[in-house]
Each structure stands twice: as C-alpha cells, then as structure tokens.
Design an enzyme around this catalytic site. Structure first.
Site, PDB file in Angstrom:
ATOM      1  N   LYS A  53      28.550 -50.154 -55.535  1.00 41.72           N
ATOM      2  CA  LYS A  53      27.407 -50.792 -54.790  1.00 41.72           C
ATOM      3  C   LYS A  53      26.753 -51.908 -55.589  1.00 41.72           C
ATOM      4  O   LYS A  53      26.755 -53.120 -55.185  1.00 41.72           O
ATOM      5  CB  LYS A  53      26.103 -49.890 -54.459  1.00 41.72           C
ATOM      6  CG  LYS A  53      26.504 -48.763 -53.313  1.00 41.72           C
ATOM      7  CD  LYS A  53      25.673 -47.800 -53.136  1.00 41.72           C
ATOM      8  CE  LYS A  53      26.085 -46.950 -52.065  1.00 41.72           C
ATOM      9  NZ  LYS A  53      25.108 -45.523 -51.912  1.00 41.72           N
ATOM     10  N   GLN A  97      20.369 -42.973 -55.077  1.00 38.49           N
ATOM     11  CA  GLN A  97      21.434 -42.553 -54.813  1.00 38.49           C
ATOM     12  C   GLN A  97      21.330 -40.916 -54.255  1.00 38.49           C
ATOM     13  O   GLN A  97      20.556 -40.128 -55.059  1.00 38.49           O
ATOM     14  CB  GLN A  97      22.662 -42.563 -55.798  1.00 38.49           C
ATOM     15  CG  GLN A  97      24.086 -42.102 -55.408  1.00 38.49           C
ATOM     16  CD  GLN A  97      24.730 -43.056 -54.194  1.00 38.49           C
ATOM     17  OE1 GLN A  97      24.176 -43.997 -54.092  1.00 38.49           O
ATOM     18  NE2 GLN A  97      25.348 -41.973 -53.696  1.00 38.49           N
ATOM     19  N   ASP A 120      18.234 -48.851 -48.397  1.00 38.82           N
ATOM     20  CA  ASP A 120      18.822 -47.875 -47.546  1.00 38.82           C
ATOM     21  C   ASP A 120      18.340 -47.436 -46.050  1.00 38.82           C
ATOM     22  O   ASP A 120      18.796 -46.848 -45.241  1.00 38.82           O
ATOM     23  CB  ASP A 120      18.945 -46.432 -48.210  1.00 38.82           C
ATOM     24  CG  ASP A 120      20.209 -46.225 -49.024  1.00 38.82           C
ATOM     25  OD1 ASP A 120      21.304 -46.792 -48.280  1.00 38.82           O
ATOM     26  OD2 ASP A 120      20.194 -45.463 -49.923  1.00 38.82           O
TER      27      ASP A 120
HETATM   28  N1  GUN Z   1      24.879 -40.783 -50.790  1.00 39.25           N
HETATM   29  C1  GUN Z   1      26.041 -40.942 -49.879  1.00 39.25           C
HETATM   30  N2  GUN Z   1      25.891 -41.661 -49.321  1.00 39.25           N
HETATM   31  C2  GUN Z   1      24.770 -42.582 -49.683  1.00 39.25           C
HETATM   32  C3  GUN Z   1      23.952 -43.694 -49.184  1.00 39.25           C
HETATM   33  O1  GUN Z   1      24.444 -44.347 -48.011  1.00 39.25           O
HETATM   34  N3  GUN Z   1      23.012 -43.893 -49.731  1.00 39.25           N
HETATM   35  C4  GUN Z   1      22.169 -43.373 -50.621  1.00 39.25           C
HETATM   36  N4  GUN Z   1      21.411 -43.781 -51.259  1.00 39.25           N
HETATM   37  N5  GUN Z   1      22.858 -42.024 -51.137  1.00 39.25           N
HETATM   38  C5  GUN Z   1      24.114 -41.782 -50.473  1.00 39.25           C
END
Ligand code: GUN
Length: 287
Positions: A53, A97, A120
C-alpha cells in the site's frame, strides 16, 4: 478455460494513474497528499500488505508515513498515535491494518480515526453513512470490486448477487452497497450457517467469495456464465490462493477474478482514491 479474466492489476493501474493526476493538481495548488499506515504487531502478511500500500501511494505521488507499534501495544498507545495523525496537517488518509492483535478492540480503534481521514471507509460514521446512502468515505474493497465490475461492463442492476462471507471489511458493506438505489442488485449474504450453500450460489449472476476459506467455491457452486469475484487471500505454502478453486470454476464461469491480481490491487487503488479525495476536501474546506 472459458471464463474471461477480470484483470484487477490492469484496472487498478488505470485508477492509480487518475489518482496520480489528481495528486499533481493538488501539488500545483501547494497541497501535498499524505497517507499514514498503522501496523500493530509483526504479522508478516500484514507487513507485506502495508508495504505494498505504501509503495502504491508513493508511485501515485502520495507521501506514505509508516507507523508500527509492537503486538503488545495498549489501546491507549494506539489511540495516542491515531490522535496525532488526526491532528497532523500532512496526513490526509489513515489506514489501520487489520486484523489487530487479540486484546485490541477493532471497533474502538477504527472509531478513533477522524472520519474525514478514514482511508479504508471503516469508521462507524462512514459505515452509517453508507447504510443511509449519504456521502461518506466508501469502504475500499467493496468499492474496488464495483469499479472492476463497472470497467468490464458487468451490470449489477437486476442481477442476483450472492456474497459469501459477512466480514466488516468486505461482505457486509458490499451487500449494502449492491442493494442501494443506482446499484439495484438483489443480494443474498451467505455465511457459515447458510444451509445448502451450493443451491444458493448457483442462483447467482454475480458470486462474491469473501469467506477466507481456501477452495470453498468449486465448479458445482457456479451457474454457467456467472461472474465470480474471489476476495480470498489465503496464505498457502509458496503463495496466495483465493476462496475459489480457480481452475475448475474458470471452466464454468463467464468471468472470474484471479488471485493474486484480482480484488487485491483494486482495494489498494480504492484506498488511494479515498486518500486523494480526502485531500481535495481539505483544500476546498468541505469536511
Ligand atoms: N486487512 C486485510 N485487508 C485489509 C484492508 O483492506 N484494509 C485494512 N485496514 N486491513 C486489511
């Protein structure tokens, strides 16, 4: 194989180019765009996701601020960090995350993010706005899935969609999004207590597998010609595998997302879209 491949890597690259253009426009107005990532603990898969990311953000011209806390961090430590990011003028988007280590309440942590910086789209306020069909930050993975379907001209209006898995991150918000006016899908949300899953999923024009169970969906779950979206990212020995038995299902489906290279890159693209949109709102004063 007969199914068309829905290439998330390629579509995400298009979205990321658009994001980079918007970042450039903001730069021309003296506004840099920043994304802060928060990783609690040392789960290697989570570390990899956060790093990809951050890399994607930097490629789009977004500054990435990496924050890591130890697995034993107290709720107060996480909240103090998030408070600081909420206040920071350099941070437009915040991503925590998931999953968090046991003992940290996800709802409380996500709820401590400034909803306008919620990259998110998982803050309770933004999820509430989604249910109310009001403007808010859209949840990243569900939005990425819809962008991918739109790109390939796969309509949701009038479609029967079965979503397998009721997670906060994907299944529940996606089911709501698909049912909103303008999307107009008929949606069933299946989970571990659903009786005769295959009988239900065989009715789907669009089948979304988001249960986190490798190989859950086989050819017998799929109506011939259906679109199959695989959200699973399961660690399997040498690599990642989805919730869908790709080889078998690709013989039956009309279109299918691969793992990797399907939904994963679309999630990241949506996260970057949310971040640049947050920066645009900040510069125009629309919070
Ligand atoms: N863990 C797995 N997928 C994601 C996501 O799209 N966002 C976040 N914050 N954690 C994750």
């Amino acid at each position: 194989m007969s199914a068309r491949i829905l290439d998330g890597t390629a579509v995400a690259a298009l979205v990321r180019t658009e994001v980079a253009d918007r970042v450039d426009v903001l730069a021309g107005r003296g506004k840099s765009v920043g994304l802060a990532t928060v990783l609690v603990g040392d789960d290697p898969a989570s570390r990899l996701y956060v790093d990809s990311k951050r890399r994607a953000a930097e490629e789009a011209g977004i500054r990435a601020f990496d924050h890591s806390l130890p697995a034993g961090a107290a709720l107060g430590d996480v909240e103090r960090l998030i408070d600081r990011l909420n206040e920071s003028g350099s941070v437009d988007g915040i991503l925590v995350q998931l999953p968090l280590p046991p003992g940290l309440d996800e709802a409380v942590v996500l709820g401590s993010i400034d909803p306008s910086k919620d990259a998110d789209g998982l803050h309770p306020t933004n999820l509430g706005m989604l249910v109310m069909d009001r403007p808010g930050v859209a949840p990243a993975t569900p939005t990425g899935i819809l962008t991918l379907l739109d790109h390939y001209g796969i309509p949701t209006d009038g479609a029967m969609v079965v979503v397998v898995g009721r997670s906060l991150l994907v299944g529940r918000p996606l089911a709501i999004l698909l049912g909103l006016k303008g999307r107009d899908a008929t949606v069933a949300l299946a989970h571990s207590h659903t009786p005769d899953l295959a009988a239900l999923t065989r009715q789907a024009d669009i089948l979304v597998a988001a249960a986190g169970r490798p190989g859950l969906i086989g050819a017998h779950h799929v109506k011939p010609g259906a679109t199959v979206v695989d959200v699973g990212i399961n660690q399997a020995g040498e690599g990642l595998i989805g919730d869908v038995d790709f080889e078998a299902v690709a013989e039956v489906a009309g279109a299918i997302t691969p793992v990797p290279g399907g939904v994963g890159p679309m999630t990241i693209a949506s996260l970057l879209e949310n971040t640049v949109a947050a920066a645009e709102r900040r510069i125009t004063g629309r919070h």
